[in-house]
Design a protein around this motif. Structure first.
Motif, PDB file in Angstrom:
ATOM      1  N   ASN A 139       0.823  -1.207   0.000  1.00  0.00           N
ATOM      2  CA  ASN A 139       0.000   0.000   0.000  1.00  0.00           C
ATOM      3  C   ASN A 139       0.857   1.257   0.000  1.00  0.00           C
ATOM      4  O   ASN A 139       0.599   2.208  -0.739  1.00  0.00           O
ATOM      5  CB  ASN A 139      -0.950   0.012   1.199  1.00  0.00           C
ATOM      6  CG  ASN A 139      -2.061  -1.004   1.049  1.00  0.00           C
ATOM      7  OD1 ASN A 139      -2.408  -1.404  -0.045  1.00  0.00           O
ATOM      8  ND2 ASN A 139      -2.606  -1.427   2.173  1.00  0.00           N
ATOM      9  N   HIS A 140       1.884   1.256   0.823  1.00  0.00           N
ATOM     10  CA  HIS A 140       2.794   2.390   0.891  1.00  0.00           C
ATOM     11  C   HIS A 140       3.534   2.571  -0.441  1.00  0.00           C
ATOM     12  O   HIS A 140       3.636   3.690  -0.965  1.00  0.00           O
ATOM     13  CB  HIS A 140       3.786   2.191   2.037  1.00  0.00           C
ATOM     14  CG  HIS A 140       4.814   3.258   2.148  1.00  0.00           C
ATOM     15  ND1 HIS A 140       4.512   4.528   2.587  1.00  0.00           N
ATOM     16  CD2 HIS A 140       6.138   3.260   1.858  1.00  0.00           C
ATOM     17  CE1 HIS A 140       5.609   5.274   2.568  1.00  0.00           C
ATOM     18  NE2 HIS A 140       6.608   4.517   2.139  1.00  0.00           N
ATOM     19  N   ALA A 141       4.035   1.471  -0.977  1.00  0.00           N
ATOM     20  CA  ALA A 141       4.775   1.528  -2.232  1.00  0.00           C
ATOM     21  C   ALA A 141       3.868   1.960  -3.390  1.00  0.00           C
ATOM     22  O   ALA A 141       4.289   2.721  -4.267  1.00  0.00           O
ATOM     23  CB  ALA A 141       5.404   0.168  -2.526  1.00  0.00           C
ATOM     24  N   TYR A 142       2.622   1.495  -3.396  1.00  0.00           N
ATOM     25  CA  TYR A 142       1.686   1.925  -4.449  1.00  0.00           C
ATOM     26  C   TYR A 142       1.450   3.419  -4.372  1.00  0.00           C
ATOM     27  O   TYR A 142       1.411   4.102  -5.393  1.00  0.00           O
ATOM     28  CB  TYR A 142       0.351   1.180  -4.329  1.00  0.00           C
ATOM     29  CG  TYR A 142      -0.628   1.606  -5.392  1.00  0.00           C
ATOM     30  CD1 TYR A 142      -0.505   1.132  -6.683  1.00  0.00           C
ATOM     31  CD2 TYR A 142      -1.642   2.518  -5.114  1.00  0.00           C
ATOM     32  CE1 TYR A 142      -1.382   1.543  -7.676  1.00  0.00           C
ATOM     33  CE2 TYR A 142      -2.511   2.934  -6.097  1.00  0.00           C
ATOM     34  CZ  TYR A 142      -2.380   2.441  -7.379  1.00  0.00           C
ATOM     35  OH  TYR A 142      -3.243   2.858  -8.353  1.00  0.00           O
ATOM     36  N   GLY A 143       1.302   3.942  -3.168  1.00  0.00           N
ATOM     37  CA  GLY A 143       1.110   5.380  -3.002  1.00  0.00           C
ATOM     38  C   GLY A 143       2.302   6.173  -3.514  1.00  0.00           C
ATOM     39  O   GLY A 143       2.153   7.158  -4.247  1.00  0.00           O
ATOM     40  N   ILE A 144       3.501   5.729  -3.166  1.00  0.00           N
ATOM     41  CA  ILE A 144       4.710   6.428  -3.610  1.00  0.00           C
ATOM     42  C   ILE A 144       4.851   6.360  -5.131  1.00  0.00           C
ATOM     43  O   ILE A 144       5.133   7.366  -5.790  1.00  0.00           O
ATOM     44  CB  ILE A 144       5.959   5.853  -2.913  1.00  0.00           C
ATOM     45  CG1 ILE A 144       5.944   6.237  -1.444  1.00  0.00           C
ATOM     46  CG2 ILE A 144       7.243   6.341  -3.580  1.00  0.00           C
ATOM     47  CD1 ILE A 144       7.046   5.607  -0.632  1.00  0.00           C
ATOM     48  N   SER A 145       4.651   5.178  -5.704  1.00  0.00           N
ATOM     49  CA  SER A 145       4.797   5.047  -7.160  1.00  0.00           C
ATOM     50  C   SER A 145       3.722   5.843  -7.892  1.00  0.00           C
ATOM     51  O   SER A 145       3.984   6.410  -8.963  1.00  0.00           O
ATOM     52  CB  SER A 145       4.793   3.579  -7.585  1.00  0.00           C
ATOM     53  OG  SER A 145       3.591   2.945  -7.226  1.00  0.00           O
ATOM     54  N   SER A 146       2.532   5.947  -7.332  1.00  0.00           N
ATOM     55  CA  SER A 146       1.482   6.765  -7.949  1.00  0.00           C
ATOM     56  C   SER A 146       1.828   8.246  -7.898  1.00  0.00           C
ATOM     57  O   SER A 146       1.640   8.977  -8.873  1.00  0.00           O
ATOM     58  CB  SER A 146       0.132   6.531  -7.268  1.00  0.00           C
ATOM     59  OG  SER A 146      -0.309   5.224  -7.493  1.00  0.00           O
ATOM     60  N   VAL A 147       2.368   8.687  -6.773  1.00  0.00           N
ATOM     61  CA  VAL A 147       2.779  10.094  -6.646  1.00  0.00           C
ATOM     62  C   VAL A 147       3.906  10.398  -7.634  1.00  0.00           C
ATOM     63  O   VAL A 147       3.904  11.451  -8.279  1.00  0.00           O
ATOM     64  CB  VAL A 147       3.191  10.419  -5.189  1.00  0.00           C
ATOM     65  CG1 VAL A 147       3.879  11.772  -5.107  1.00  0.00           C
ATOM     66  CG2 VAL A 147       1.966  10.385  -4.285  1.00  0.00           C
ATOM     67  N   ILE A 148       4.849   9.481  -7.784  1.00  0.00           N
ATOM     68  CA  ILE A 148       5.932   9.690  -8.761  1.00  0.00           C
ATOM     69  C   ILE A 148       5.364   9.746 -10.171  1.00  0.00           C
ATOM     70  O   ILE A 148       5.778  10.581 -10.987  1.00  0.00           O
ATOM     71  CB  ILE A 148       6.996   8.589  -8.620  1.00  0.00           C
ATOM     72  CG1 ILE A 148       7.754   8.798  -7.314  1.00  0.00           C
ATOM     73  CG2 ILE A 148       7.950   8.574  -9.808  1.00  0.00           C
ATOM     74  CD1 ILE A 148       8.653   7.675  -6.937  1.00  0.00           C
ATOM     75  N   SER A 149       4.394   8.893 -10.475  1.00  0.00           N
ATOM     76  CA  SER A 149       3.753   8.934 -11.798  1.00  0.00           C
ATOM     77  C   SER A 149       3.052  10.264 -12.019  1.00  0.00           C
ATOM     78  O   SER A 149       3.115  10.835 -13.118  1.00  0.00           O
ATOM     79  CB  SER A 149       2.755   7.776 -11.935  1.00  0.00           C
ATOM     80  OG  SER A 149       3.426   6.538 -11.875  1.00  0.00           O
ATOM     81  N   ILE A 150       2.388  10.775 -11.004  1.00  0.00           N
ATOM     82  CA  ILE A 150       1.724  12.074 -11.112  1.00  0.00           C
ATOM     83  C   ILE A 150       2.759  13.171 -11.379  1.00  0.00           C
ATOM     84  O   ILE A 150       2.560  14.023 -12.255  1.00  0.00           O
ATOM     85  CB  ILE A 150       0.905  12.377  -9.836  1.00  0.00           C
ATOM     86  CG1 ILE A 150      -0.308  11.448  -9.750  1.00  0.00           C
ATOM     87  CG2 ILE A 150       0.465  13.840  -9.796  1.00  0.00           C
ATOM     88  CD1 ILE A 150      -1.020  11.462  -8.412  1.00  0.00           C
ATOM     89  N   ILE A 151       3.870  13.137 -10.662  1.00  0.00           N
ATOM     90  CA  ILE A 151       4.927  14.138 -10.863  1.00  0.00           C
ATOM     91  C   ILE A 151       5.458  14.063 -12.289  1.00  0.00           C
ATOM     92  O   ILE A 151       5.642  15.097 -12.950  1.00  0.00           O
ATOM     93  CB  ILE A 151       6.048  13.953  -9.822  1.00  0.00           C
ATOM     94  CG1 ILE A 151       5.542  14.328  -8.428  1.00  0.00           C
ATOM     95  CG2 ILE A 151       7.287  14.778 -10.192  1.00  0.00           C
ATOM     96  CD1 ILE A 151       6.464  13.923  -7.297  1.00  0.00           C
TER      97      ILE A 151
END
Length: 172
Positions: A139-151
């Protein structure tokens, strides 16, 4: 139970693909008239889709129809951006060089996708403070990877805004 999850996964992928196809058919004419604004609109769809993913996946209960809508919506964004980028990239190329230009473009696009996936997956699995593949870690890793994708999508949007506004036809 595993077969049920596999069915839902396939539905999500199919709905994303359906959104992609619908959007790419609709925007094929729009990009000729409106240029980069179509791409920026598609990037906005993709960014808002990822933000909605983060919101929905952080709820106590996730309903499958919400996930289906999110994947379809994100597919609409991808179908708006990717074909439009190619159209914008090769629109001013001489007719006899279109095949070469599209081949080079698609090769670079595939290499970029592979490097992006490697980057995001590397970040996704990089968490040294918890057990590998535990639910908390995922869950934590999905959140981080999604934020990086947004950036990365925002950065792409910034580069698109730097493109010239001029609208020219194909050089013969």
């Amino acid at each position: 139970m595993q077969k049920l999850y596999t069915y839902y996964d396939r539905c999500c992928i199919c709905l994303s693909g359906i959104g992609y196809v619908i959007a790419s058919i609709v925007v094929s004419k729009l990009v000729q008239r409106n240029g980069k604004s179509v791409i920026l609109y598609g990037l906005t769809i993709m960014i808002s889709g990822l933000i909605a993913h983060l919101y929905v996946y952080n709820q106590p209960a996730v309903f499958i129809h919400q996930v289906h809508v999110l994947f379809f919506y994100y597919g609409l964004g991808c179908g708006t951006v990717l074909p439009s980028l190619m159209t914008m990239a090769i629109k001013d190329i001489k007719t006899d060089l279109i095949g070469t230009a599209s081949g080079i473009y698609l090769t670079i696009q595939q290499l970029s996708i592979c490097m992006g996936i490697a980057l995001v997956v590397g970040i996704y699995f990089h968490d040294q403070n918890s057990v590998f593949l535990s639910m908390e870690n995922l869950n934590h890793a999905y959140g981080i990877s999604s934020v990086i994708s947004i950036i990365l999508l925002v950065v792409a949007g910034l580069f698109i805004t730097l493109l010239p506004i001029r609208k020219t036809g194909t050089v013969k």
